[in-house]
Design a protein around this motif. Structure first.
Motif, mmCIF file in Angstrom:
data_model
loop_
_atom_site.group_PDB
_atom_site.id
_atom_site.type_symbol
_atom_site.label_atom_id
_atom_site.label_comp_id
_atom_site.label_asym_id
_atom_site.label_seq_id
_atom_site.Cartn_x
_atom_site.Cartn_y
_atom_site.Cartn_z
ATOM 1 N N ALA A 88 0.870 -1.169 0.000
ATOM 2 C CA ALA A 88 0.000 0.000 0.000
ATOM 3 C C ALA A 88 0.909 1.221 0.000
ATOM 4 O O ALA A 88 1.896 1.268 0.739
ATOM 5 N N ILE A 89 0.608 2.183 -0.843
ATOM 6 C CA ILE A 89 1.343 3.439 -0.861
ATOM 7 C C ILE A 89 0.651 4.358 0.143
ATOM 8 O O ILE A 89 -0.498 4.751 -0.063
ATOM 9 N N VAL A 90 1.329 4.649 1.234
ATOM 10 C CA VAL A 90 0.720 5.403 2.334
ATOM 11 C C VAL A 90 1.640 6.553 2.755
ATOM 12 O O VAL A 90 2.831 6.567 2.431
ATOM 13 N N ARG A 91 1.080 7.483 3.480
ATOM 14 C CA ARG A 91 1.896 8.585 3.995
ATOM 15 C C ARG A 91 2.922 8.039 4.979
ATOM 16 O O ARG A 91 2.600 7.242 5.858
ATOM 17 N N SER A 92 4.159 8.475 4.823
ATOM 18 C CA SER A 92 5.217 8.036 5.726
ATOM 19 C C SER A 92 5.025 8.662 7.101
ATOM 20 O O SER A 92 4.521 9.783 7.224
ATOM 21 N N ASP A 93 5.449 7.931 8.126
ATOM 22 C CA ASP A 93 5.378 8.465 9.485
ATOM 23 C C ASP A 93 6.725 9.021 9.934
ATOM 24 O O ASP A 93 6.938 9.287 11.112
ATOM 25 N N ALA A 94 7.656 9.213 8.967
ATOM 26 C CA ALA A 94 8.976 9.752 9.308
ATOM 27 C C ALA A 94 8.894 11.268 9.471
ATOM 28 O O ALA A 94 8.468 11.968 8.546
ATOM 29 N N PRO A 95 9.290 11.810 10.609
ATOM 30 C CA PRO A 95 9.213 13.266 10.829
ATOM 31 C C PRO A 95 10.033 14.036 9.797
ATOM 32 O O PRO A 95 11.172 13.659 9.483
ATOM 33 N N GLY A 96 9.457 15.074 9.230
ATOM 34 C CA GLY A 96 10.171 15.934 8.312
ATOM 35 C C GLY A 96 10.374 15.390 6.917
ATOM 36 O O GLY A 96 11.084 15.998 6.115
ATOM 37 N N ASP A 97 9.792 14.241 6.609
ATOM 38 C CA ASP A 97 9.942 13.630 5.278
ATOM 39 C C ASP A 97 8.561 13.509 4.666
ATOM 40 O O ASP A 97 7.716 12.756 5.163
ATOM 41 N N ASP A 98 8.319 14.254 3.580
ATOM 42 C CA ASP A 98 6.986 14.243 2.991
ATOM 43 C C ASP A 98 6.809 13.167 1.935
ATOM 44 O O ASP A 98 5.784 13.113 1.253
ATOM 45 N N ARG A 99 7.794 12.280 1.800
ATOM 46 C CA ARG A 99 7.652 11.172 0.860
ATOM 47 C C ARG A 99 6.740 10.085 1.440
ATOM 48 O O ARG A 99 6.508 10.020 2.647
ATOM 49 N N ALA A 100 6.248 9.222 0.565
ATOM 50 C CA ALA A 100 5.370 8.133 0.983
ATOM 51 C C ALA A 100 6.188 6.917 1.405
ATOM 52 O O ALA A 100 7.397 6.838 1.174
ATOM 53 N N ALA A 101 5.509 5.966 2.006
ATOM 54 C CA ALA A 101 6.072 4.644 2.256
ATOM 55 C C ALA A 101 5.407 3.654 1.307
ATOM 56 O O ALA A 101 4.200 3.723 1.084
ATOM 57 N N ASN A 102 6.206 2.759 0.741
ATOM 58 C CA ASN A 102 5.705 1.679 -0.111
ATOM 59 C C ASN A 102 5.764 0.423 0.759
ATOM 60 O O ASN A 102 6.822 -0.190 0.904
ATOM 61 N N ARG A 103 4.626 0.021 1.333
ATOM 62 C CA ARG A 103 4.612 -0.869 2.498
ATOM 63 C C ARG A 103 3.799 -2.140 2.269
ATOM 64 O O ARG A 103 2.610 -2.090 1.960
#
Length: 279
Positions: A88-103
């Motif tokens: 699922a392509i979802v919003r990343s939970d990494a602070p300060g990183d606006d890229r998505a997560a491919n999870r």
């Protein structure tokens, strides 16, 4: 442990929003479960396939709010099946990183997420046909490999471009994986040239079942994906394969005892040696 496992790969042509993605994949998963599959695997980008950054960002949610993820977890619970949401392509939970997560998300028959894996290797390329991909611009790479427990043995998780990095698969196998998932959205040129060869190589090297559900066809964002979802046995034999790009269910029965036979015949996982790298 039961030595036979009924599985099904879901081949999709995922739309550009999560609600449409759920509506697209749900009937295929229901068909697979009705056919007796106990473990069902979907492709990379099961919820959303949209490479245009502005449109993609507008379509994304966090994992715990994504309509497709929530719907598929409820579906696994309803059907009583194990479901690998290939990614699922979802919003990343990494602070300060606006890229998505491919999870990748492994869901058990109660609808609980029991394992997660963020794609380690991101695909940046300029293809001879003019297609350009910069996955690193919009997807934050993961930092660790994942092997998950299932009732049928350990399942190693990977996603698409990972398949070109054999050391990852060796690590999964040496950590006990007897099955490895390769959900993908391979481009047509590279898929036609390399898809089956890479999958068979990873199965032979690891002595594991390799299960590769794929996206296929012409997508709303303009990309073309290869399809040809494939299951490979631990001796490198093709067990099941879709010969087209269209959405479908690909069922198979795995003889899990084949892993031990393959690894006994070629025990290369036991024969690693340290060596000096060339200068």
């Amino acid at each position: 442990m039961d030595e036979r496992l009924d599985v099904a790969l879901i081949q999709t042509r995922t739309p550009a929003t999560a609600s449409a993605g759920l509506a697209h994949v749900e009937p295929l998963i229901r068909e697979a479960a009705a056919g007796g599959a106990k473990l069902i695997l979907t492709p990379e980008g099961t919820n959303v396939l949209e490479q245009r950054r502005g449109l993609r960002d507008a379509a994304l949610s966090t994992e715990d709010a994504d309509p497709a993820v929530l719907g598929l977890r409820a579906l696994a619970d309803e059907l009583g099946v194990w479901l690998l949401i290939g990614s699922a392509i979802v919003r990343s939970d990494a602070p300060g990183d606006d890229r998505a997560a491919n999870r990748s998300l492994l869901v058990d028959p109660t609808g609980a997420v029991v394992a997660r894996y963020d794609k380690l290797h991101v695909f940046d390329v300029d293809l001879p046909g003019g297609e350009t991909y910069r996955e690193s611009a919009s997807v934050r790479p993961g930092v660790g490999a994942t092997v998950a427990e299932t009732p049928w043995g350990r399942l190693g998780l990977s996603i698409c471009y990972d398949v070109r990095f054999p050391h990852l698969y060796r690590a999964l196998a040496k950590t006990g994986a007897t099955m490895i998932a390769v959900p993908a959205a391979f481009t047509r040129p590279t898929g036609e040239a390399h898809w089956e060869t890479l999958l068979r190589a990873r199965a032979i090297e690891t002595g594991a079942f390799v299960m590769a559900p794929a996206q296929g066809g012409a997508h709303e964002d303009g990309r073309q994906t290869w399809g040809r979802s494939t299951i490979v046995g631990p001796w490198g034999e093709i067990i099941a394969k879709a010969d087209h790009d269209d959405p479908c269910v690909l069922p198979a029965t795995l003889d899990l005892s084949a892993v031990q036979r393959a690894r006994q015949a070629v025990p290369s996982l036991l024969h690693d040696r340290d060596f000096d790298w060339p200068q």
